[in-house]
Structures are given as structure tokens and as C-alpha cells.
Scaffold this motif. Structure first.
Motif, PDB file in Angstrom:
ATOM      1  N   LEU A   1     -71.694  -6.365 -23.074  1.00 18.57           N
ATOM      2  CA  LEU A   1     -72.465  -5.862 -21.946  1.00 18.57           C
ATOM      3  C   LEU A   1     -73.031  -4.499 -22.293  1.00 18.57           C
ATOM      4  O   LEU A   1     -72.300  -3.604 -22.726  1.00 18.57           O
ATOM      5  CB  LEU A   1     -71.585  -5.760 -20.705  1.00 18.57           C
ATOM      6  CG  LEU A   1     -72.223  -5.096 -19.480  1.00 18.57           C
ATOM      7  CD1 LEU A   1     -73.353  -5.951 -18.935  1.00 18.57           C
ATOM      8  CD2 LEU A   1     -71.173  -4.842 -18.401  1.00 18.57           C
ATOM      9  N   VAL A   2     -74.327  -4.332 -22.106  1.00 18.72           N
ATOM     10  CA  VAL A   2     -74.996  -3.063 -22.359  1.00 18.72           C
ATOM     11  C   VAL A   2     -75.150  -2.270 -21.073  1.00 18.72           C
ATOM     12  O   VAL A   2     -74.820  -1.087 -21.009  1.00 18.72           O
ATOM     13  CB  VAL A   2     -76.368  -3.273 -23.020  1.00 18.72           C
ATOM     14  CG1 VAL A   2     -77.074  -1.934 -23.239  1.00 18.72           C
ATOM     15  CG2 VAL A   2     -76.212  -4.021 -24.334  1.00 18.72           C
ATOM     16  N   ALA A   3     -75.674  -2.917 -20.046  1.00 17.78           N
ATOM     17  CA  ALA A   3     -75.914  -2.256 -18.771  1.00 17.78           C
ATOM     18  C   ALA A   3     -76.015  -3.298 -17.674  1.00 17.78           C
ATOM     19  O   ALA A   3     -76.400  -4.440 -17.930  1.00 17.78           O
ATOM     20  CB  ALA A   3     -77.188  -1.409 -18.814  1.00 17.78           C
ATOM     21  N   ARG A   4     -75.675  -2.906 -16.463  1.00 19.50           N
ATOM     22  CA  ARG A   4     -75.832  -3.796 -15.323  1.00 19.50           C
ATOM     23  C   ARG A   4     -76.163  -2.992 -14.089  1.00 19.50           C
ATOM     24  O   ARG A   4     -75.831  -1.811 -13.988  1.00 19.50           O
ATOM     25  CB  ARG A   4     -74.583  -4.648 -15.091  1.00 19.50           C
ATOM     26  CG  ARG A   4     -73.310  -3.863 -14.828  1.00 19.50           C
ATOM     27  CD  ARG A   4     -72.128  -4.806 -14.737  1.00 19.50           C
ATOM     28  NE  ARG A   4     -70.852  -4.097 -14.725  1.00 19.50           N
ATOM     29  CZ  ARG A   4     -69.675  -4.663 -14.890  1.00 19.50           C
ATOM     30  NH1 ARG A   4     -69.599  -5.978 -15.086  1.00 19.50           N
ATOM     31  NH2 ARG A   4     -68.572  -3.937 -14.862  1.00 19.50           N
ATOM     32  N   ILE A   5     -76.811  -3.650 -13.141  1.00 15.41           N
ATOM     33  CA  ILE A   5     -77.202  -3.017 -11.894  1.00 15.41           C
ATOM     34  C   ILE A   5     -76.975  -4.006 -10.759  1.00 15.41           C
ATOM     35  O   ILE A   5     -77.356  -5.167 -10.838  1.00 15.41           O
ATOM     36  CB  ILE A   5     -78.670  -2.533 -11.952  1.00 15.41           C
ATOM     37  CG1 ILE A   5     -79.054  -1.804 -10.667  1.00 15.41           C
ATOM     38  CG2 ILE A   5     -79.626  -3.688 -12.236  1.00 15.41           C
ATOM     39  CD1 ILE A   5     -80.388  -1.069 -10.773  1.00 15.41           C
ATOM     40  N   THR A   6     -76.334  -3.536  -9.705  1.00 16.89           N
ATOM     41  CA  THR A   6     -76.041  -4.387  -8.560  1.00 16.89           C
ATOM     42  C   THR A   6     -77.241  -4.471  -7.643  1.00 16.89           C
ATOM     43  O   THR A   6     -78.235  -3.765  -7.805  1.00 16.89           O
ATOM     44  CB  THR A   6     -74.833  -3.859  -7.780  1.00 16.89           C
ATOM     45  OG1 THR A   6     -75.179  -2.611  -7.165  1.00 16.89           O
ATOM     46  CG2 THR A   6     -73.634  -3.657  -8.694  1.00 16.89           C
ATOM     47  N   SER A   7     -77.135  -5.344  -6.650  1.00 16.90           N
ATOM     48  CA  SER A   7     -78.200  -5.467  -5.664  1.00 16.90           C
ATOM     49  C   SER A   7     -78.432  -4.152  -4.931  1.00 16.90           C
ATOM     50  O   SER A   7     -79.560  -3.859  -4.528  1.00 16.90           O
ATOM     51  CB  SER A   7     -77.864  -6.568  -4.655  1.00 16.90           C
ATOM     52  OG  SER A   7     -77.749  -7.827  -5.286  1.00 16.90           O
ATOM     53  N   GLY A   8     -77.362  -3.376  -4.760  1.00 18.34           N
ATOM     54  CA  GLY A   8     -77.462  -2.099  -4.087  1.00 18.34           C
ATOM     55  C   GLY A   8     -77.890  -0.949  -4.966  1.00 18.34           C
ATOM     56  O   GLY A   8     -78.019   0.180  -4.477  1.00 18.34           O
ATOM     57  N   GLY A   9     -78.092  -1.202  -6.268  1.00 21.30           N
ATOM     58  CA  GLY A   9     -78.583  -0.172  -7.163  1.00 21.30           C
ATOM     59  C   GLY A   9     -77.524   0.569  -7.957  1.00 21.30           C
ATOM     60  O   GLY A   9     -77.856   1.510  -8.686  1.00 21.30           O
ATOM     61  N   ASN A  10     -76.263   0.183  -7.839  1.00 20.61           N
ATOM     62  CA  ASN A  10     -75.222   0.807  -8.648  1.00 20.61           C
ATOM     63  C   ASN A  10     -75.327   0.341 -10.092  1.00 20.61           C
ATOM     64  O   ASN A  10     -75.573  -0.838 -10.355  1.00 20.61           O
ATOM     65  CB  ASN A  10     -73.840   0.472  -8.094  1.00 20.61           C
ATOM     66  CG  ASN A  10     -73.625   1.042  -6.712  1.00 20.61           C
ATOM     67  OD1 ASN A  10     -74.019   2.163  -6.421  1.00 20.61           O
ATOM     68  ND2 ASN A  10     -72.981   0.261  -5.842  1.00 20.61           N
ATOM     69  N   THR A  11     -75.122   1.256 -11.035  1.00 23.99           N
ATOM     70  CA  THR A  11     -75.305   0.950 -12.449  1.00 23.99           C
ATOM     71  C   THR A  11     -74.056   1.235 -13.264  1.00 23.99           C
ATOM     72  O   THR A  11     -73.230   2.086 -12.904  1.00 23.99           O
ATOM     73  CB  THR A  11     -76.466   1.753 -13.042  1.00 23.99           C
ATOM     74  OG1 THR A  11     -76.209   3.154 -12.894  1.00 23.99           O
ATOM     75  CG2 THR A  11     -77.773   1.411 -12.340  1.00 23.99           C
ATOM     76  N   ASP A  12     -73.920   0.515 -14.374  1.00 18.15           N
ATOM     77  CA  ASP A  12     -72.860   0.722 -15.347  1.00 18.15           C
ATOM     78  C   ASP A  12     -73.460   0.583 -16.736  1.00 18.15           C
ATOM     79  O   ASP A  12     -74.372  -0.218 -16.950  1.00 18.15           O
ATOM     80  CB  ASP A  12     -71.729  -0.291 -15.178  1.00 18.15           C
ATOM     81  CG  ASP A  12     -70.973  -0.136 -13.880  1.00 18.15           C
ATOM     82  OD1 ASP A  12     -70.330   0.909 -13.690  1.00 18.15           O
ATOM     83  OD2 ASP A  12     -71.029  -1.066 -13.049  1.00 18.15           O
ATOM     84  N   TYR A  13     -72.921   1.353 -17.698  1.00 16.96           N
ATOM     85  CA  TYR A  13     -73.403   1.317 -19.071  1.00 16.96           C
ATOM     86  C   TYR A  13     -72.230   1.330 -20.036  1.00 16.96           C
ATOM     87  O   TYR A  13     -71.196   1.942 -19.772  1.00 16.96           O
ATOM     88  CB  TYR A  13     -74.289   2.526 -19.391  1.00 16.96           C
ATOM     89  CG  TYR A  13     -75.514   2.658 -18.534  1.00 16.96           C
ATOM     90  CD1 TYR A  13     -76.720   2.070 -18.915  1.00 16.96           C
ATOM     91  CD2 TYR A  13     -75.487   3.391 -17.357  1.00 16.96           C
ATOM     92  CE1 TYR A  13     -77.850   2.197 -18.132  1.00 16.96           C
ATOM     93  CE2 TYR A  13     -76.615   3.524 -16.565  1.00 16.96           C
ATOM     94  CZ  TYR A  13     -77.795   2.926 -16.961  1.00 16.96           C
ATOM     95  OH  TYR A  13     -78.920   3.054 -16.180  1.00 16.96           O
ATOM     96  N   VAL A  14     -72.407   0.673 -21.162  1.00 20.26           N
ATOM     97  CA  VAL A  14     -71.446   0.809 -22.233  1.00 20.26           C
ATOM     98  C   VAL A  14     -71.575   2.228 -22.791  1.00 20.26           C
ATOM     99  O   VAL A  14     -72.664   2.815 -22.800  1.00 20.26           O
ATOM    100  CB  VAL A  14     -71.682  -0.253 -23.328  1.00 20.26           C
ATOM    101  CG1 VAL A  14     -72.998  -0.019 -24.048  1.00 20.26           C
ATOM    102  CG2 VAL A  14     -70.522  -0.301 -24.300  1.00 20.26           C
TER     103      VAL A  14
END
Length: 121
Positions: free
Chosen positions: A47-60
Motif C-alpha cells: 500500500l502506497v497511499a489511501r483516502i477515505t470517502s471523508g478525505g482522511n489519508t494514509d501513506y507508507v
């Protein structure tokens, strides 16, 4: 039920930039968290990055400060802006859609076909 089409990959020199796009063919885009994964030859997909429907993000950790994930719900599209690219970023990048539990229709995960990103030193 959901088709994902990636674009924007290519060959760049170290330190360059690319912007990946992923267009989703669904009327319920807001019910999916979107993510970018990558897989290098001989390596496991990560996983490199993800974004939820609400706009929250996560990154490796390896891409923090260099990559930015965003989404345009009006266009059913998720983006990955990649700056300061390094040779170790070379991989096939895949778009992913993960269904929200409040929308129990179809598969839990959908995947795009992948787009090649190559960074030369």
C-alpha cells in the motif's frame, strides 16, 4: 460492478514528478475508500497511499512528504501526485477501491490493471 482505469505512468528521471489518475465507473464513488498500491519485480504488493470517502489519508513511510493522494468525487477520480521520485519508486502502480460497510453491494475490493512507473538514476 466497478471498473478502474489508471493513467499517467511513464519514465522519468530521479527527482522528477508524475501524476497518476484513476477513473472509476460507478455511480456510488462516495461509498468507496480509494487507494494506490505498487509492486516492484520480485516484491510483494504494498500500500502506497489511501483516502477515505471523508478525505482522511494514509501513506507508507517511504513516500511521506513526496506523494499526495486526492480525490475528485464529481469526476469519480482519485489522483496520486508523486514528486521527488527515486529509483526505488519504480513499480507497477495499481488503483484500488474498497467498499464501505454501509454499502453492502458487490465486491469488497476492485483493482485496476496497473500502470508502469519507471524512475531512472
Amino acid at each position: 460492478q466497478v471498473q478502474l482505469v489508471e493513467s499517467g505512468g511513464g519514465l522519468v528521471q530521479s527527482g522528477g514528478s508524475l501524476r497518476l489518475s484513476c477513473a472509476a465507473s460507478t455511480s456510488f464513488f462516495n461509498f468507496y475508500a480509494m487507494g494506490w498500491y505498487r509492486q516492484a519485480p520480485g516484491k510483494e504488493r504494498e500500500l502506497v497511499a489511501r483516502i477515505t470517502s471523508g478525505g482522511n489519508t494514509d501513506y507508507v513511510d517511504s513516500v511521506k512528504g513526496r506523494f499526495t493522494i486526492s480525490r475528485d468525487n464529481a469526476k469519480n477520480t482519485v489522483y496520486l501526485q508523486m514528486n521527488s521520485l527515486k529509483p526505488e519508486d519504480t513499480a507497477v502502480y495499481y488503483c484500488n477501491a474498497h467498499r464501505d460497510i454501509t454499502f453492502p453491494v458487490g465486491l469488497l475490493d476492485y483493482w485496476g490493471q496497473g500502470t508502469q512507473v519507471t524512475v531512472s538514476s
